[in-house]
Design an enzyme around this catalytic site. Structure first.
Site, PDB file in Angstrom:
ATOM      1  CB  CYS A  43     -55.985  71.125 -73.061  1.00  0.00           C
ATOM      2  SG  CYS A  43     -55.365  71.625 -71.472  1.00  0.00           S
ATOM      3  CD  GLU A  94     -54.396  64.240 -70.885  1.00  0.00           C
ATOM      4  OE1 GLU A  94     -55.511  64.399 -69.958  1.00  0.00           O
ATOM      5  OE2 GLU A  94     -53.883  64.910 -71.345  1.00  0.00           O
TER       6      GLU A  94
END
Length: 179
Positions: A66, A113
């Site tokens: 990620c 996020e």
């Protein structure tokens, strides 16, 4: 060159600006992210153990990789880039879903996020970047679920959050791939 800026976005993923990565995590600003889940042909998920030296969540287990797209970089391009930079893997990636989350980390940073989640399948052997990853392993979804219930402290906060959706999306992904 390491990424130093992230793309700030609104709740609809429209860019609103750019900010230094650390500052965005200190202030908890909503920014764009990518999350990659790689499976092998045995339907096992490739997990990574983050390098101890990472600025947050070092030593914890997480999804395959990620990160954040650079300003002007498409999320799919960023997913391919980081998969190769962290795990030394290249494979087709399929966009699966997006989600927005805000998580307070143990070190005071805030993960706020809008994440774009991608799936891929490969039996290639990972070539890990030791600056990013200390170890890796493959486990079935059931094994990960059990492990997460027994020892949640061993996993990153965002992996625990996103993993809840993975079994259903994995079934849909497999069905689509078999057509």
């Amino acid at each position: 060159m390491p990424l130093t800026e992230v793309v700030l976005v609104d709740e609809n993923d429209k860019p609103t600006g750019v900010m230094e990565k650390q500052e965005a995590h200190v202030k908890g600003e909503l920014h764009r992210a990518i999350t990659v889940y790689i499976f092998n042909s045995r339907q096992q998920l490739l997990l990574q153990q983050r390098a101890e030296e990472k600025y947050h969540s070092g030593g914890l287990w997480s999804n395959t990789c990620c990160s954040h797209p650079a300003p002007g970089e498409e999320t799919l391009q960023a997913a391919h880039r980081r998969l190769y930079e962290e795990m030394g893997l290249r494979c087709a990636l399929t966009p699966m879903f997006t989600l927005t989350y805000r998580l307070q980390l143990d070190n005071g940073l805030i993960e706020h996020e809008l994440g774009h989640v991608y799936f891929g399948v490969t039996d290639d052997v990972p070539q890990i970047n030791p600056d990013e990853v200390s170890s890796y392993e493959y486990q079935s979804i059931d094994e990960i679920t059990q492990r997460m219930m027994m020892t949640p402290e061993q996993f990153t906060a965002w992996f625990q959050l996103t993993f809840a959706r993975i079994p259903d999306y994995w079934q849909a992904f497999k069905s689509e791939q078999s057509r």
